[in-house]
Motif scaffolding. Structure first.
Motif, PDB file in Angstrom:
ATOM      1  N   CYS A  33       0.860  -1.006   0.038  1.00 36.09           N
ATOM      2  CA  CYS A  33      -0.119  -0.013   0.080  1.00 36.09           C
ATOM      3  C   CYS A  33       1.001   1.145  -0.030  1.00 36.09           C
ATOM      4  O   CYS A  33       2.260   1.107  -0.050  1.00 36.09           O
ATOM      5  CB  CYS A  33      -0.944   0.020   1.325  1.00 36.09           C
ATOM      6  SG  CYS A  33      -0.130   0.167   2.795  1.00 36.09           S
ATOM      7  N   ARG A  82      -3.410  -1.229   7.915  1.00 37.39           N
ATOM      8  CA  ARG A  82      -4.144  -1.109   6.494  1.00 37.39           C
ATOM      9  C   ARG A  82      -4.700  -2.522   5.776  1.00 37.39           C
ATOM     10  O   ARG A  82      -5.502  -2.319   5.194  1.00 37.39           O
ATOM     11  CB  ARG A  82      -2.830  -0.361   5.440  1.00 37.39           C
ATOM     12  CG  ARG A  82      -2.520   0.926   6.181  1.00 37.39           C
ATOM     13  CD  ARG A  82      -3.537   2.017   5.837  1.00 37.39           C
ATOM     14  NE  ARG A  82      -3.211   3.148   6.081  1.00 37.39           N
ATOM     15  CZ  ARG A  82      -3.032   3.892   7.468  1.00 37.39           C
ATOM     16  NH1 ARG A  82      -3.795   3.091   8.435  1.00 37.39           N
ATOM     17  NH2 ARG A  82      -2.612   5.117   7.618  1.00 37.39           N
ATOM     18  N   ALA A  86      -8.436  -3.408   4.588  1.00 38.70           N
ATOM     19  CA  ALA A  86      -8.588  -3.936   3.136  1.00 38.70           C
ATOM     20  C   ALA A  86      -9.068  -5.511   2.984  1.00 38.70           C
ATOM     21  O   ALA A  86      -9.548  -5.726   1.766  1.00 38.70           O
ATOM     22  CB  ALA A  86      -7.050  -3.795   2.345  1.00 38.70           C
ATOM     23  N   HIS A  87      -9.154  -6.306   3.844  1.00 38.87           N
ATOM     24  CA  HIS A  87      -9.229  -7.677   3.830  1.00 38.87           C
ATOM     25  C   HIS A  87     -10.458  -8.118   4.729  1.00 38.87           C
ATOM     26  O   HIS A  87     -10.465  -7.396   5.969  1.00 38.87           O
ATOM     27  CB  HIS A  87      -7.964  -8.592   4.253  1.00 38.87           C
ATOM     28  CG  HIS A  87      -7.075  -8.342   2.932  1.00 38.87           C
ATOM     29  ND1 HIS A  87      -5.997  -7.339   3.130  1.00 38.87           N
ATOM     30  CD2 HIS A  87      -6.714  -9.021   1.971  1.00 38.87           C
ATOM     31  CE1 HIS A  87      -5.310  -7.343   2.008  1.00 38.87           C
ATOM     32  NE2 HIS A  87      -5.583  -8.394   1.370  1.00 38.87           N
TER      33      HIS A  87
END
Length: 119
Positions: A33, A82, A86-87
């Protein structure tokens, strides 16, 4: 082995094999990222494990696991946040491990796995 990138890639492959042999299930590798990169994200039982891999050819600058500084630990915590955002992966325990890989000219690599190396 010609470059630092080659060494890092080899170290990560060795680390993945070591971790999977130890029973961890790798969920992600080299996740990136804006803030940086997570080498390995794995699951071990109820724990989600964020692994930093450090590979070296010698110990002239210390053991590979000693290369994870306080600043790097801070960045890994941000990267873990992060990744989690995102998951859709949840776990009651989060853990930060460091895997050191000492690649020797002769003989197999020496792997050191520091579980819960920092919080």
């Amino acid at each position: 082995m010609s470059t630092t990138l080659d060494l890092g890639s080899l170290g990560e492959r060795i680390a993945v094999a070591f971790l999977t042999d130890a029973g961890l299930r790798v969920l992600d590798r080299n996740w990136r990222c804006r803030e940086g990169e997570l080498d390995i994200v794995a699951r071990e039982g109820d724990a989600l494990v964020f692994c930093e891999v450090k590979a070296r050819r010698g110990v002239g600058y210390g053991l590979p696991v000693q290369a994870v500084t306080i600043a790097k630990q801070r960045r890994l915590r941000v990267l873990a946040q992060r990744w989690l955002a995102a998951h859709d992966e949840h776990a009651p325990d989060l853990r930060f491990d460091v895997v050191g890989v000492l690649v020797r000219a002769c003989g197999p690599a020496v792997v050191t796995h520091l579980r819960a190396a920092f919080q």
